[in-house]
Scaffold this motif. Sequence first.
Motif, PDB file in Angstrom:
ATOM      1  N   GLY A   1    -106.010  63.247  99.022  1.00 35.51           N
ATOM      2  CA  GLY A   1    -105.286  64.494  99.242  1.00 35.51           C
ATOM      3  C   GLY A   1    -104.560  64.478 100.583  1.00 35.51           C
ATOM      4  N   PRO A   2    -103.825  65.509 100.844  1.00 33.34           N
ATOM      5  CA  PRO A   2    -103.077  65.558 102.105  1.00 33.34           C
ATOM      6  C   PRO A   2    -104.016  65.606 103.318  1.00 33.34           C
ATOM      7  N   GLY A   3    -103.532  65.103 104.428  1.00 36.86           N
ATOM      8  CA  GLY A   3    -104.342  65.017 105.636  1.00 36.86           C
ATOM      9  C   GLY A   3    -104.636  66.362 106.286  1.00 36.86           C
ATOM     10  N   TRP A   4    -103.803  67.364 106.025  1.00 41.41           N
ATOM     11  CA  TRP A   4    -104.027  68.667 106.655  1.00 41.41           C
ATOM     12  C   TRP A   4    -105.284  69.352 106.115  1.00 41.41           C
ATOM     13  N   LEU A   5    -105.845  68.828 105.019  1.00 46.07           N
ATOM     14  CA  LEU A   5    -107.101  69.389 104.511  1.00 46.07           C
ATOM     15  C   LEU A   5    -108.250  69.194 105.506  1.00 46.07           C
ATOM     16  N   HIS A   6    -108.114  68.184 106.354  1.00 52.98           N
ATOM     17  CA  HIS A   6    -109.138  67.980 107.378  1.00 52.98           C
ATOM     18  C   HIS A   6    -109.187  69.160 108.355  1.00 52.98           C
ATOM     19  N   LEU A   7    -108.060  69.791 108.595  1.00 51.37           N
ATOM     20  CA  LEU A   7    -108.044  70.990 109.457  1.00 51.37           C
ATOM     21  C   LEU A   7    -108.816  72.137 108.808  1.00 51.37           C
ATOM     22  N   ILE A   8    -108.687  72.269 107.502  1.00 50.04           N
ATOM     23  CA  ILE A   8    -109.435  73.315 106.797  1.00 50.04           C
ATOM     24  C   ILE A   8    -110.926  73.002 106.834  1.00 50.04           C
TER      25      ILE A   8
END
Length: 174
Positions: free
Chosen positions: A108-115
């Motif tokens: 999945g996209p890397g910005w999911l790590h921020l969530i």
Amino acid sequence: MNADPGVQWMVRQVLLILRVLRDGLRALTHVLPPRRSNTCDERPVMFRLIWTISVRTRDYLHRYMPSNRLLAAIRTRRGLKWGIPAMLVALPYILIASICSSSAADGGPGWLHLIVLWACWNALKFIIMGPTSLLLLVRASIAEAAARHGGRRDDDASQSRGHAAAGTEPLLHR
């Protein structure tokens, strides 16, 4: 024309004063040492800017984020009893972190790590708030009991002063 050195110095000073009057303080730049570009005058401005930005960010997050508002309500005297049940609010945050983490691991996209980071942070806040609110509740109860007991002691002292002024002594002392 060999003039006295004292007179030469006086003439130079007068010429410098006339040059300052004509050109302003820029005429003194040849007299002053060159200023370094990284002087201490600029550092407090940088620290003040960083401090101001961090305080404003904290105020914004504390005021408008729902989890922070709920935690602030739990920290009040009326809300302390809800600290342990509020630990259950951490479960949806843990579920969100788990789903986003597995999705990010599956490509999945890397910005999911921020969530994931946001959800773990909020889950930790609620998990820590349970025992903390329990300790705060015990401390508040002890303070209220001490205030009630101290109030009785003040009442007893005022009653015995009243009896002493009237010339009678109370029969029983607590």
